[in-house]
Design an enzyme around this catalytic site. Structure first.
Site, PDB file in Angstrom:
ATOM      1  CB  THR A  73      -0.901   0.015   1.263  1.00 30.09           C
ATOM      2  OG1 THR A  73      -1.691  -1.147   1.239  1.00 30.09           O
ATOM      3  CG2 THR A  73      -1.788   1.238   1.318  1.00 30.09           C
ATOM      4  CB  CYS A 122      -8.169 -11.842   4.487  1.00 29.95           C
ATOM      5  SG  CYS A 122      -7.237 -10.517   5.256  1.00 29.95           S
ATOM      6  N   GLY A 179       1.682  -1.624  10.049  1.00 32.32           N
ATOM      7  CA  GLY A 179       1.173  -3.001   9.933  1.00 32.32           C
ATOM      8  C   GLY A 179       1.242  -3.790  11.229  1.00 32.32           C
ATOM      9  CE1 TYR A 211     -38.113  -1.003   7.154  1.00 37.52           C
ATOM     10  CE2 TYR A 211     -39.467   0.980   6.952  1.00 37.52           C
ATOM     11  CZ  TYR A 211     -39.358  -0.396   7.100  1.00 37.52           C
ATOM     12  OH  TYR A 211     -40.483  -1.164   7.177  1.00 37.52           O
TER      13      TYR A 211
HETATM   14  P1  FAD Z   1       2.051  -9.081   6.305  1.00 34.02           P
HETATM   15  O1  FAD Z   1       0.858  -9.091   5.453  1.00 34.02           O
HETATM   16  O2  FAD Z   1       2.296 -10.262   7.171  1.00 34.02           O
HETATM   17  O3  FAD Z   1       3.311  -8.824   5.387  1.00 34.02           O
HETATM   18  C1  FAD Z   1       4.601  -8.747   5.897  1.00 34.02           C
HETATM   19  C2  FAD Z   1       5.581  -9.290   4.880  1.00 34.02           C
HETATM   20  O4  FAD Z   1       6.870  -8.941   5.298  1.00 34.02           O
HETATM   21  C3  FAD Z   1       5.566 -10.802   4.772  1.00 34.02           C
HETATM   22  O5  FAD Z   1       5.274 -11.213   3.471  1.00 34.02           O
HETATM   23  C4  FAD Z   1       6.947 -11.228   5.215  1.00 34.02           C
HETATM   24  O6  FAD Z   1       7.447 -12.307   4.453  1.00 34.02           O
HETATM   25  C5  FAD Z   1       7.775  -9.975   4.941  1.00 34.02           C
HETATM   26  N1  FAD Z   1       8.962  -9.878   5.776  1.00 34.02           N
HETATM   27  C6  FAD Z   1       9.057 -10.062   7.111  1.00 34.02           C
HETATM   28  N2  FAD Z   1      10.312  -9.852   7.531  1.00 34.02           N
HETATM   29  C7  FAD Z   1      11.046  -9.541   6.444  1.00 34.02           C
HETATM   30  C8  FAD Z   1      12.403  -9.247   6.240  1.00 34.02           C
HETATM   31  N3  FAD Z   1      13.260  -9.215   7.240  1.00 34.02           N
HETATM   32  N4  FAD Z   1      12.811  -9.004   4.986  1.00 34.02           N
HETATM   33  C9  FAD Z   1      11.948  -9.033   3.951  1.00 34.02           C
HETATM   34  N5  FAD Z   1      10.651  -9.319   4.080  1.00 34.02           N
HETATM   35  C10 FAD Z   1      10.202  -9.561   5.327  1.00 34.02           C
HETATM   36  N6  FAD Z   1      -7.142  -9.491   8.801  1.00 34.02           N
HETATM   37  C11 FAD Z   1      -8.368  -8.952   8.714  1.00 34.02           C
HETATM   38  O7  FAD Z   1      -8.532  -7.756   9.001  1.00 34.02           O
HETATM   39  N7  FAD Z   1      -9.435  -9.697   8.294  1.00 34.02           N
HETATM   40  C12 FAD Z   1      -9.310 -10.989   7.946  1.00 34.02           C
HETATM   41  O8  FAD Z   1     -10.286 -11.630   7.551  1.00 34.02           O
HETATM   42  C13 FAD Z   1      -8.043 -11.594   8.064  1.00 34.02           C
HETATM   43  N8  FAD Z   1      -7.896 -12.879   7.760  1.00 34.02           N
HETATM   44  C14 FAD Z   1      -6.642 -13.426   7.805  1.00 34.02           C
HETATM   45  C15 FAD Z   1      -6.492 -14.760   7.469  1.00 34.02           C
HETATM   46  C16 FAD Z   1      -5.246 -15.345   7.493  1.00 34.02           C
HETATM   47  C17 FAD Z   1      -5.087 -16.782   7.148  1.00 34.02           C
HETATM   48  C18 FAD Z   1      -4.111 -14.556   7.833  1.00 34.02           C
HETATM   49  C19 FAD Z   1      -2.760 -15.173   7.827  1.00 34.02           C
HETATM   50  C20 FAD Z   1      -4.245 -13.240   8.194  1.00 34.02           C
HETATM   51  C21 FAD Z   1      -5.522 -12.667   8.189  1.00 34.02           C
HETATM   52  N9  FAD Z   1      -5.716 -11.334   8.552  1.00 34.02           N
HETATM   53  C22 FAD Z   1      -6.959 -10.793   8.484  1.00 34.02           C
HETATM   54  C23 FAD Z   1      -4.597 -10.510   9.040  1.00 34.02           C
HETATM   55  C24 FAD Z   1      -4.003  -9.672   7.933  1.00 34.02           C
HETATM   56  O9  FAD Z   1      -3.721 -10.472   6.851  1.00 34.02           O
HETATM   57  C25 FAD Z   1      -2.777  -8.984   8.449  1.00 34.02           C
HETATM   58  O10 FAD Z   1      -3.159  -8.156   9.498  1.00 34.02           O
HETATM   59  C26 FAD Z   1      -2.106  -8.135   7.392  1.00 34.02           C
HETATM   60  O11 FAD Z   1      -1.714  -8.905   6.324  1.00 34.02           O
HETATM   61  C27 FAD Z   1      -0.885  -7.449   7.998  1.00 34.02           C
HETATM   62  O12 FAD Z   1      -0.210  -6.763   7.004  1.00 34.02           O
HETATM   63  P2  FAD Z   1       1.357  -6.445   7.125  1.00 34.02           P
HETATM   64  O13 FAD Z   1       1.720  -5.793   5.878  1.00 34.02           O
HETATM   65  O14 FAD Z   1       1.615  -5.767   8.395  1.00 34.02           O
HETATM   66  O15 FAD Z   1       2.043  -7.841   7.276  1.00 34.02           O
END
Ligand code: FAD
Length: 811
Positions: free
Chosen positions: A14, A42, A283, A428
């Site tokens: 994003t 998700c 995040g 409604y």
């Molecule tokens: P992430 O999406 O986890 O992305 C972080 C990325 O950083 C990862 O790909 C990781 O590999 C990478 N990374 C980490 N460390 C390093 C490094 N040192 N070097 C390079 N890359 C690195 N939320 C909701 O609100 N509603 C839902 O219905 C929902 N369902 C979900 C279902 C599942 C199965 C899962 C797993 C999560 C769900 N979530 C849901 C939670 C949501 O997906 C997360 O809150 C969101 O993705 C967080 O975004 P992020 O960018 O912080 O982290």
């Protein structure tokens, strides 16, 4: 300007896209250690469940598409190993080549998210034990399920992801068990709301173990996993999913000077800046402020991660400084057919944080009750008794939850009060809502409490209060009361309350309840008007009491569950029966009738819209010697498949008969007698009904019978008394016969059998209807004036039957 971003999913991508929109010339590089970027985590559980069939649909962007659209350099399989905030460099390892390289930045965004926690339980390295967070995790689990060899699965942890996986594994025909350490599923909810989710799981035959945890895993002889629980229970499963929480991916920041919180989350200010120059974070990996508790916490959700990514990008670009207002944890999940949502504070959290709060539970319709498809849901509102501000809400039901949770979340964000909720304007029309939306209703109910119109008591307070201190008054109808009530409750229906007010003691606290809370509120108002100051209404009524206090009752007995087999495999023939629209005891009566017509070894698959049928069908089956092959509930329709025979029959007459003395000739009381009688007959019990005094009128023939030899008094009695069931009046609100007609019309409309049909059913099913000879003599009635199929007897006939009964009613 060179922007580096660590993490290529929700927050990271994003931010990357936003930065490009703000600055066409900047160099933007994203490092992602995995193989995929911008995927829909998700959606992962739904791909395993084959709801989302195309894997590609989960991959929203690729490095190539992102390069083309946004000119962003996305480097997958590149892991950032460390950050040097003084020299403004990150050390990156190319995973395939294992080569490391420094990359410099002007601005850096940390968006590394979190990873599922893997407990250090002995044996947890077994290959059939999985976690679900990434596309490769999904591929591994799906491939295993696709082999068809996974018959049983154990989910450890009943949070959102665990519950979504339960549903999706179940959808693949797998028998699912779940173990949860706390005393409720979805620990973020208040207990009584989580109990609704618990009920849904059990109705879907999920084996739920609460207050238990896995002590160790071992290899099962067939290659699966044997889990030993703290309770000593042993569970064998072909697949185990660990879903016990997430931890932030921040170990690579250890020596960076970037401050981390107690659980390793990155500490940021309101502009999402870390304390280090040019370094921002967003995040799941960051600590955020909960604006309601004003405390730091971590809330790993996709919505906040995306919004933070955008704000961080704006601030990194630096034209304006935008603040992030924090997260209050608004979330929703689908658990089979049930939607469950939450926003803001729960009562539990308020208590833990010493935040004064009140709450109210209502059970409104998802849209106008008269428009098809409406379903009742549960909405709990938490609010401040002093500022009147809305603090939180939780909802569970089969439709309409998302809308109400979103509206209330907006209200909380806007600092609104419960008074504001009463005036929220909503779109409604009958298919969408009611003229007073559930959000308005929750506001009204809260207003009634804070304005002193009613005091409420919660189910848990009631449970822990000494019963000798109060009178429990059930103001539902006698029929509802007969179907089950809170132990020790006295029944005075709301509509009778004014006339029977003298029966209510003045020297005791009165706790009133009805089904959902509304009639209870009206009763409290009547009582108050009559000088009863010490009276309270049970919040959420009997429905909330029942679901919250019967969690153990819903526990699926694993032994019993093993017997649930597809009817097609065990029954010679399965007949479909539609009992939708019939009210209790209609579905059970219909079931009995249809079962009587089939041969042993054949089965009935019966569908009913009466939610009570879920329990009734099981009770009926076990008490009639038949076999329950399957039972489930989808979108409020209960479907039970029951095979005739196969289990030992209860011995009728072995002390479990029912006897009912019908003294009253009132329509409602006669109806209640026959509802109970038919229910007992359907359960295979012997029923004897003894009709005396005014009760004789229930059994009079409709037509006039001229009999010689009646004296004047006998003839006068005969003229004054109602001639048969069709002429009976209601005990209350008869209104010169208008009320009687109304109730008969409503019964017809709601498919409730008429009194005449119920009498006929009772006789057909073998009830013994005995009329009292002495009463007949006194009232000058002759046998010819009464309907066929009955017996004339004395009190001894009744007493003899009552000696074999475990239940005697006087109606
Ligand atoms: P992430 O999406 O986890 O992305 C972080 C990325 O950083 C990862 O790909 C990781 O590999 C990478 N990374 C980490 N460390 C390093 C490094 N040192 N070097 C390079 N890359 C690195 N939320 C909701 O609100 N509603 C839902 O219905 C929902 N369902 C979900 C279902 C599942 C199965 C899962 C797993 C999560 C769900 N979530 C849901 C939670 C949501 O997906 C997360 O809150 C969101 O993705 C967080 O975004 P992020 O960018 O912080 O982290």
């Amino acid at each position: 300007m060179r922007y580096l971003i660590i993490g290529g999913v929700a927050a990271g991508m994003t931010a990357a896209a936003r930065l490009r929109r703000l600055d066409e010339k900047a160099e933007i590089v994203v490092f992602e250690r995995g193989n995929y970027v911008s995927y829909a985590n998700c959606g992962l559980p739904y791909h395993i469940g084959e709801i989302i069939t195309e894997r590609n649909k989960l991959l929203l962007q690729t490095p190539e598409s992102f390069k083309k659209r946004f000119n962003v350099d996305v480097r997958v399989q590149n892991e950032v190993m460390s950050v040097d905030t003084r020299s403004k460099k990150v050390r990156v390892r190319n995973i395939p080549t294992n080569q490391e390289k420094d990359e410099s930045y002007d601005k850096l965004l940390l968006a590394p998210g979190g990873s599922p926690i893997r407990p250090t339980i002995p044996g947890s390295d077994h290959p059939a034990i999985h976690t679900l967070w990434t596309i490769p995790d999904t591929d591994r689990i799906k491939q295993l399920v696709d082999t068809g060899n996974v018959k049983t699965a154990l989910v450890v942890g009943a949070g959102f992801i665990g519950l979504e996986m339960i549903e999706n594994l179940h959808a693949r025909g797998i028998k699912v068990m779940v173990v949860e350490l706390t005393d409720q599923v979805l620990n973020i909810l208040d207990y009584e709301m989580a109990a609704i989710v618990h009920r849904e799981l059990c109705q879907k035959q999920v084996d739920v173990s609460l207050k238990d945890g896995v002590s160790c895993f071992a290899k099962a002889p067939d290659g699966g996993v044997t889990a030993t629980l703290a309770s000593g229970r042993i569970i064998d499963a072909d697949l185990v999913l660990l879903s016990i929480g997430v931890k932030p991916n921040t170990s690579f920041l250890a020596d960076s000077g970037i401050l981390l919180g107690p659980k390793g989350h990155i500490i940021v200010d309101e502009y999402l800046r870390t304390g280090c120059e040019g370094v921002y974070a967003a995040g799941d990996a960051i600590e955020i402020m909960n604006p309601l508790t004003e405390k730091k916490t971590a809330i790993p959700l996709a919505g906040p991660a995306n919004k933070q990514g955008r704000i961080a990008a704006d601030n990194m670009h630096g034209d304006t400084l935008r603040t992030y207002g924090g997260t209050m944890g608004t979330a929703i999940a689908k658990v089979f057919d049930l939607d469950v949502g939450i926003t803001g504070l729960t009562e539990k959290l308020c208590r833990a944080e010493n935040i004064p709060c009140d709450s109210v539970i209502i059970h409104p319709n998802s849209h106008a009750g008269y428009y098809p498809g409406a379903s009742t849901f549960t909405l709990k509102l938490v609010f401040s008794p002093t500022s009147r501000r809305v603090l939180g809400a939780q909802g569970a039901g089969y439709g309409g939850i998302d809308k109400r949770i979103d509206v209330i979340a907006t209200a909380i964000k806007g600092g609104m009060t419960i008074d504001d909720l009463t005036e929220i304007e909503h779109a409604y029309a009958p298919p969408y809502s009611s003229a007073k939306d559930p959000v308005n209703m929750a506001g009204f109910a809260a207003q009634n409490i804070l304005n002193g119109l009613v005091r409420i008591i919660t189910w848990d307070k009631l449970r822990s209060t000494d019963r000798s201190q109060f009178l429990l008054l059930d103001v539902r109808t006698p029929g509802e009361f007969a179907n089950g009530s809170i132990a020790g409750a006295v029944n005075i229906p709301l509509d009778d309350l004014r006339e029977r007010i003298n029966e209510v003691p003045r020297d005791q606290t009165i706790i009133v309840f009805c089904k959902v809370g509304l009639r209870g509120y009206l009763a409290v108002r009547i009582l108050k008007a009559h000088g009863f100051d010490d009276c309270l209404n049970l919040s959420g009524g009997y429905d909330t009491w029942q679901v919250a206090t019967t969690v153990d009752d819903f526990e699926v007995d694993p032994g019993k569950n093993k017997d649930l087999r597809p009817a097609a495999l065990v029954a010679d023939k399965v007949f479909e029966v539609d009992a939708c629209g019939l009210q209790c005891p209609g579905p059970i009566m219909r079931l009995k009738k249809e079962m009587d017509a089939i041969a042993p070894g054949e089965a009935i698959a019966i569908s009913a819209s009466d939610p009570g049928f879920y329990k009734d069908a099981q009770a009926w089956t076990s008490s009639t010697g038949n076999t329950l092959c399957n039972i489930d509930s989808k979108k409020g329709i209960v479907r039970a498949v029951i095979m005739k025979g196969g289990a030992s029959l209860p011995i009728a007459g072995a002390g479990n008969d029912k006897t009912i003395v019908v003294f009253s000739g009132d329509l409602d009381k006669a109806l209640a007698s026959f509802v109970i009688a038919n229910g007992a007959l359907a359960m295979g019990r012997n029923v004897t009904m003894f009709f005396t005094f005014w009760g004789l009128n229930v059994l009079r023939r409709h037509e006039k019978i001229s009999l010689p030899g009646k004296n004047l008094i006998e003839a006068a009695f005969g003229m004054m008394m109602p001639r048969g069931s069709g002429k009976l009046s209601l005990s209350r609100m008869s209104m010169g016969g208008i009320g009687d007609k109304l109730i008969r019309g409503i019964m017809r409309k709601k498919n409730v059998p008429s009194l005449e049909e119920m009498i006929h059913m009772a006789l057909e099913n073998g009830a013994k209807l005995v009329v009292c000879q002495m009463s007949m003599d006194l009232m000058g009635l002759r046998r010819e004036e009464l309907i066929d199929g009955i017996e004339v007897g004395g009190v001894a006939a009744y007493l003899e039957a009552s000696e074999r009964a475990d239940n005697n009613l006087f109606i």
